[in-house]
Design a protein around this motif. Structure first.
Motif, mmCIF file in Angstrom:
data_model
loop_
_atom_site.group_PDB
_atom_site.id
_atom_site.type_symbol
_atom_site.label_atom_id
_atom_site.label_comp_id
_atom_site.label_asym_id
_atom_site.label_seq_id
_atom_site.Cartn_x
_atom_site.Cartn_y
_atom_site.Cartn_z
ATOM 1 N N ALA A 1 -10.184 3.872 -4.397
ATOM 2 C CA ALA A 1 -8.968 3.602 -4.004
ATOM 3 C C ALA A 1 -8.735 3.426 -2.546
ATOM 4 N N ARG A 2 -9.207 4.105 -1.652
ATOM 5 C CA ARG A 2 -9.275 3.769 -0.289
ATOM 6 C C ARG A 2 -9.868 2.709 0.144
ATOM 7 N N ALA B 1 -7.833 -0.430 -0.885
ATOM 8 C CA ALA B 1 -6.516 -0.596 -0.073
ATOM 9 C C ALA B 1 -7.033 -1.331 1.341
ATOM 10 N N HIS C 1 -4.537 9.545 2.195
ATOM 11 C CA HIS C 1 -4.017 10.503 0.958
ATOM 12 C C HIS C 1 -4.243 9.879 -0.499
ATOM 13 N N LEU C 2 -4.993 9.012 -0.465
ATOM 14 C CA LEU C 2 -5.397 8.453 -1.598
ATOM 15 C C LEU C 2 -6.324 9.389 -2.450
ATOM 16 N N PRO C 3 -6.314 9.206 -3.852
ATOM 17 C CA PRO C 3 -7.003 10.477 -4.506
ATOM 18 C C PRO C 3 -8.698 10.064 -4.296
ATOM 19 N N SER C 4 -8.802 8.702 -4.190
ATOM 20 C CA SER C 4 -10.508 8.605 -4.362
ATOM 21 C C SER C 4 -10.937 7.600 -3.432
ATOM 22 N N SER C 5 -12.128 7.713 -2.968
ATOM 23 C CA SER C 5 -12.794 6.955 -2.001
ATOM 24 C C SER C 5 -13.008 5.433 -2.520
ATOM 25 N N ILE D 1 0.784 -1.141 0.085
ATOM 26 C CA ILE D 1 -0.023 0.078 -0.083
ATOM 27 C C ILE D 1 0.715 1.214 -0.001
ATOM 28 N N CYS D 2 1.994 1.251 0.790
ATOM 29 C CA CYS D 2 2.733 2.428 0.975
ATOM 30 C C CYS D 2 3.838 2.455 -0.216
ATOM 31 N N THR E 1 -1.138 6.643 4.447
ATOM 32 C CA THR E 1 -1.159 6.724 3.203
ATOM 33 C C THR E 1 -2.545 6.448 2.573
ATOM 34 N N MET E 2 -3.544 5.963 3.166
ATOM 35 C CA MET E 2 -4.720 5.667 2.635
ATOM 36 C C MET E 2 -5.604 6.846 2.593
#
Length: 317
Positions: A235-236, A239, A229-233, A128-129, A226-227
């Motif tokens: 993607a979060r 992850a 700061h992911l660009p979209s829900s 993930i990171c 890190t999650m």
């Protein structure tokens, strides 16, 4: 694993008391234990078969899962058959050397399980990171080295337990107030000085428990950051879904374990039914529930299991 020569004071046989105060209902208590044993052997056996036979599962995440399943299988086979013999047939006697070997397997493979959970946290942290370097960091050689380190650490830290217990004189009761040969439960029967045993067991527990939990907590702290700061829900969510099963397994393992340690250290000096049941759950819950959690939460495992089951139902005509 060697044992010091203290045969004139070391008993030939120990006796496992089962669950204090509940001897009359041992046969009923055995039913959930038997069911959990079935789940552990079947579930972990299926996971090992799937990962072994399906090449697409030969990835670090699933290789660590295979290690976890193997450890869970050994823990179940080391403890459950004797527990069920106590519940069903009243077979409480266990030879002293069988007790010492069971002690070693329980502590060594419990330490290995904690180590595998740390390795799995590392796997999720890298995935993930640092996803772009995942394949170059966790290569098959690195995974094998991590697995070897987990085994060496587990064996190295616990191989002294049987020898330490073996050197003590036992001039009183030989009845262990548990359903298996746990190191401190055996040491409590000794009539000599047990300071070395107590200090070493405490140091190992702190190193494995506090150390491993600290590393896992740090890894998941970085993962959560890190999650965020992911660009979209989406993607979060993706992850997070890859970590859900691992978090559940961590809670199954460390939750009962820490409660059991607290009750051992600060509870009544005599074993109560609640203390013994909790100690049993510490060994039974993870092997029984881990394969279910990963089977439900991991898409690749579900798909390959369904594929095998569907192939078995195809009409050969």
């Amino acid at each position: 694993m060697t044992f010091s020569n203290n045969s004139h004071l070391f008993p030939h046989t120990f006796f496992l008391a089962g669950i204090p105060g509940l001897t009359a209902v041992h046969i009923w208590i055995s039913l959930p234990f038997c069911f959990m044993f079935f789940l552990a052997v079947t579930g972990n056996g299926v996971l090992l078969f799937l990962i072994w036979t399906e090449r697409s599962l030969h990835q670090p995440m699933f290789l660590f899962l295979a290690m976890l399943s193997f450890v869970d299988l050994v823990l179940s086979l080391s403890t459950l058959p004797k527990m069920l013999a106590i519940f069903w047939f009243g077979a409480t006697a266990i030879s002293s050397y069988s007790c010492l070997f069971q002690m070693f397997f329980i502590h060594a493979f419990s330490a290995m399980e904690s180590g595998v959970l740390v390795a799995m946290a590392l796997d999720r942290f890298v995935a993930i990171c640092n996803p772009l370097r995942y394949a170059t960091i966790l290569t098959p050689v690195v995974v094998a080295k991590i697995g070897g380190l987990v085994v060496l650490r587990g064996v190295g830290l616990t191989i002294s337990f049987p020898s330490l217990a073996r050197r003590l004189p036992y001039c009183g009761s030989h009845t262990i107030a548990y359903t298996y040969c746990e190191h401190m439960a055996v040491v409590k029967l000794a009539c000599g000085a047990t300071t070395v045993d107590n200090l070493y067991a405490f140091a190992v527990a702190i190193f494995l428990g506090a150390g491993d939990v600290a590393f896992i907590s740090y890894s998941y702290g970085r993962i959560v950051r890190t999650m965020i700061h992911l660009p979209s829900s989406e993607a979060r969510a993706k992850a997070g879904s890859t970590c859900t099963a691992h978090v559940c397994v961590i809670l199954f393992f460390y939750g009962p374990g820490f409660l059991s340690v607290i009750m051992q250290r600060f509870g009544q000096p005599t074993a109560s039914a609640a203390k013994v049941i909790l100690a049993n759950l510490y060994l039974l819950f993870p092997p029984a529930l881990d394969p279910i959690v990963y089977g439900v939460k991991t898409k690749q495992i579900r798909e390959h299991l369904c594929k095998i089951l569907s192939l078995n139902h195809i009409d050969p005509t």
